[in-house]
Design an enzyme around this catalytic site. Structure first.
Site, PDB file in Angstrom:
ATOM      1  N   CYS A 360      66.539 -33.526  -5.116  1.00  0.00           N
ATOM      2  CA  CYS A 360      66.500 -34.003  -6.507  1.00  0.00           C
ATOM      3  C   CYS A 360      65.163 -33.706  -7.176  1.00  0.00           C
ATOM      4  O   CYS A 360      65.108 -33.346  -8.362  1.00  0.00           O
ATOM      5  CB  CYS A 360      66.816 -35.492  -6.569  1.00  0.00           C
ATOM      6  SG  CYS A 360      65.685 -36.534  -5.615  1.00  0.00           S
ATOM      7  N   HIS A 491      64.963 -41.552  -5.442  1.00  0.00           N
ATOM      8  CA  HIS A 491      65.647 -40.625  -6.351  1.00  0.00           C
ATOM      9  C   HIS A 491      64.733 -40.312  -7.534  1.00  0.00           C
ATOM     10  O   HIS A 491      63.757 -41.029  -7.798  1.00  0.00           O
ATOM     11  CB  HIS A 491      66.954 -41.247  -6.858  1.00  0.00           C
ATOM     12  CG  HIS A 491      67.893 -40.274  -7.506  1.00  0.00           C
ATOM     13  ND1 HIS A 491      68.092 -39.004  -7.036  1.00  0.00           N
ATOM     14  CD2 HIS A 491      68.689 -40.398  -8.609  1.00  0.00           C
ATOM     15  CE1 HIS A 491      68.980 -38.385  -7.802  1.00  0.00           C
ATOM     16  NE2 HIS A 491      69.350 -39.217  -8.771  1.00  0.00           N
ATOM     17  N   ASP A 512      70.854 -36.324 -14.554  1.00  0.00           N
ATOM     18  CA  ASP A 512      70.805 -36.668 -13.131  1.00  0.00           C
ATOM     19  C   ASP A 512      71.204 -35.439 -12.324  1.00  0.00           C
ATOM     20  O   ASP A 512      72.303 -34.909 -12.509  1.00  0.00           O
ATOM     21  CB  ASP A 512      71.753 -37.833 -12.835  1.00  0.00           C
ATOM     22  CG  ASP A 512      71.548 -38.425 -11.453  1.00  0.00           C
ATOM     23  OD1 ASP A 512      71.092 -37.696 -10.542  1.00  0.00           O
ATOM     24  OD2 ASP A 512      71.849 -39.627 -11.262  1.00  0.00           O
TER      25      ASP A 512
END
Length: 578
Positions: A360, A491, A512
């Site tokens: 991520c 995250h 996202d």
């Protein structure tokens, strides 16, 4: 069957045993003057009153002295002068009964101590007897002759020697045992000495000292045994404690190793390979499950190898044109929104089979860089660049470490990212942008600033960041500000705008990397539904992590500013709010 502890004879019942013991008791009654035995107590009393009238008078005097010494008259009959000095269990019991101060303590377990106690008492009684005989010199010869004629030669109460005449016995006692007769007993007001350990009363200090020495010897022996036992117990306790500590340390070490290995797996530092290995492994799984034809596997593998070779992302996870689609949507719909601010143009990148679960941070950097590459203000510092693939980003961060950026962070990741699945966060994104001469800074919202763990200060900061351009603008404002890198525990995401509703509540617009392309493609339709924006909108109640960090881009750096920031990164600091 019951067995007698004295003679060993066995009887059949308890009454028989009691009768048997009475016989023993009667046999143990001995006349203190002539050693007559084997008669009952009443017969012995009658014998003493008739045959030893004069001696019995002396005995009563002894009893009166004992009453003064011990403060009691309850046990007069047990204070009889024991001239024979026969040390047996019944005599010892009688000796103990003469001392009501602490009768239970007088009966010590050590037989030597019992004998000394008896000896001390009879020594005192014998002195009184001899002194009385000296005072009654007129009766001495008569008594002696009667005693010798009727009951036999006398015996020394100290050493047991037998003389033919009582006069010889007196001479023997005065000469041989003179040291034991050095205390005058002319009256009963003499000083008395209490044994501090058992309560025995003595009239002679030296005898008391010998008596106490016996106590000390016994206690010393017991203490020695206690020390041996205590030493053994301490050694055993020490061994048990050492074993328990060893097991505890072993268990703690095992848990630490497991936790460390878990963290290594979680952050991609378990030497299980990097992007390339995971991509190939996951594609093989898809082929084995029938979800991917072998031809597709080989085609994707070839494309991946080409992308890795040139260091540029293949664009298979990219979705473009979302900012433009959002602009149209807010212009034509969203009646509940008072005003919205959008970042400059940015592409969305989502995770692939090669970086699923750990990529991520790299994908958010690709989003941020895609915006900077489309902004003319950064052409000078990003000249000729394209959006790199993940292994290339890892290589770029390693190069920044080699330049001297963030040595502490480099040490934590073992100065190596390529070939691993190591996570990156706000610090790595900051040093990478700074090494590219992009001016940015980190803001740390290290604790909540609102009720129920919310972060209203975070929303206010982002609103000020985007609304600083075009004050009093129309409903939709497309700013020139790049998107914001947003990091929280586990995250990271990318903030591409913020909307203010008519009720003055704020809502962030977020990309996202975990959202797949098929979902992002829905935003490109002409008639975008409000439900499609649900995946982008994040209200204050949706962001309740304990801590948030953002990386905000502010422009380009000069070479001198880059050097200064590299020096500042030696001790990494961030702006903290609040």
């Amino acid at each position: 069957m019951l067995s007698c502890d004295i003679c060993g004879e066995t009887v059949t019942s308890e009454p028989d045993m009691k009768a048997h013991l009475i016989v023993h008791m009667e046999n143990e009654i001995v006349c203190p003057f002539c050693k007559l035995s084997g008669v009952s107590y009443d017969e012995m009393c009658f014998h003493i009153e008739t045959a030893h009238f004069e001696q019995n008078t002396l005995e009563r005097n002894f009893e009166r002295i004992n009453t003064v010494q011990f403060g009691t008259s309850d046990n007069k009959k047990d204070n009889t002068l024991q001239c024979g000095m026969e040390v047996n269990s019944s005599i010892l019991s009688g000796c103990a009964s003469n001392h009501p101060k602490n009768s239970s303590q007088c009966l010590t377990k050590d037989s030597t101590l019992k004998h000394e106690t008896f000896y001390s008492e009879n020594l005192t009684e014998s002195r009184k007897f001899l002194k009385s005989r000296e005072k009654q010199s007129g009766l001495t010869e008569v008594k002696g002759s009667i005693y010798e004629t009727t009951y036999g030669p006398p015996e020394c109460p100290f050493c047991g020697k037998i003389e033919e005449h009582s006069e010889d016995m007196e001479t023997h006692v005065k000469t041989t045992h003179a040291n034991l007769l050095d205390i005058s007993l002319e009256d009963c007001d003499q000083p008395l000495y209490d044994c501090p350990m058992c309560g025995l009363i003595c009239t002679n200090y030296h005898i008391l000292q010998e008596h106490v020495d016996l106590h000390l010897e016994e206690n010393s022996f017991c203490q020695g045994m206690d020390r041996v036992q205590c030493s053994g117990d301490l050694q055993l306790a020490h061994q048990l404690q050492q074993e328990e500590d060893r097991k505890r340390r072993s268990e703690e070490s095992r848990q630490e190793i497991e936790e460390f290995q878990k963290l290594q797996r979680q952050y991609g530092l378990d030497n299980s390979g990097g992007y390339k290995q995971q991509q190939l492994r996951n594609m093989e799984i898809e082929v084995n499950r029938g979800r991917m034809p072998p031809s597709e596997f080989h085609r994707r593998k070839a494309d991946m190898m080409e992308s890795l070779a040139i260091g540029i992302d293949d664009g298979k996870t990219k979705t473009s044109g979302i900012i433009e689609a959002l602009h149209r949507y807010y212009q034509n719909a969203a009646t509940d929104v008072r005003q919205v601010w959008l970042s400059s143009v940015v592409d969305h990148f989502h995770s692939s089979l090669g970086d699923k679960g750990w990529g991520c941070g790299y994908r958010n950097f690709q989003m941020l860089l895609s915006s900077l590459l489309q902004n003319d203000a950064y052409d000078d510092c990003l000249k000729g660049m394209s959006v790199p693939c993940i292994p290339k980003i890892q290589s770029m961060i390693e190069d920044a470490w080699k330049e001297g950026f963030d040595p502490q962070g480099a040490s934590q990741l073992n100065n190596r990212l390529q070939g691993t699945k190591a996570w990156i966060g706000a610090c790595e994104v900051y040093i990478l942008l700074t090494s590219l001469r992009v001016k940015c800074h980190i803001v740390d919202f290290h604790k909540s600033t609102g009720p129920l763990g919310t972060h209203p200060r975070l929303f206010e900061w982002i609103l000020n960041y985007y609304s600083s351009e075009g004050e009093g603008s129309p409903k939709v404002v497309c700013t020139s500000k790049p998107p914001i890198y947003l990091q929280h525990q586990g995250h990271s995401r990318t903030v591409i705008g913020i909307e203010e509703k008519k009720n003055r509540t704020l809502c962030l617009l977020i990309f996202d990397p975990g959202c797949p392309s098929r979902e992002m493609q829905k935003l490109l339709k002409q008639d975008v539904e409000a439900s499609s924006l649900k995946q982008l909108r994040k209200s204050m109640g949706n962001l309740k992590h304990k801590q948030y960090q953002i990386v905000a881009v502010e422009g380009a750096l000069s070479p001198e500013e880059k050097v200064a920031r590299r020096q500042d990164s030696q001790v990494f600091t961030a702006e903290k709010i609040p």
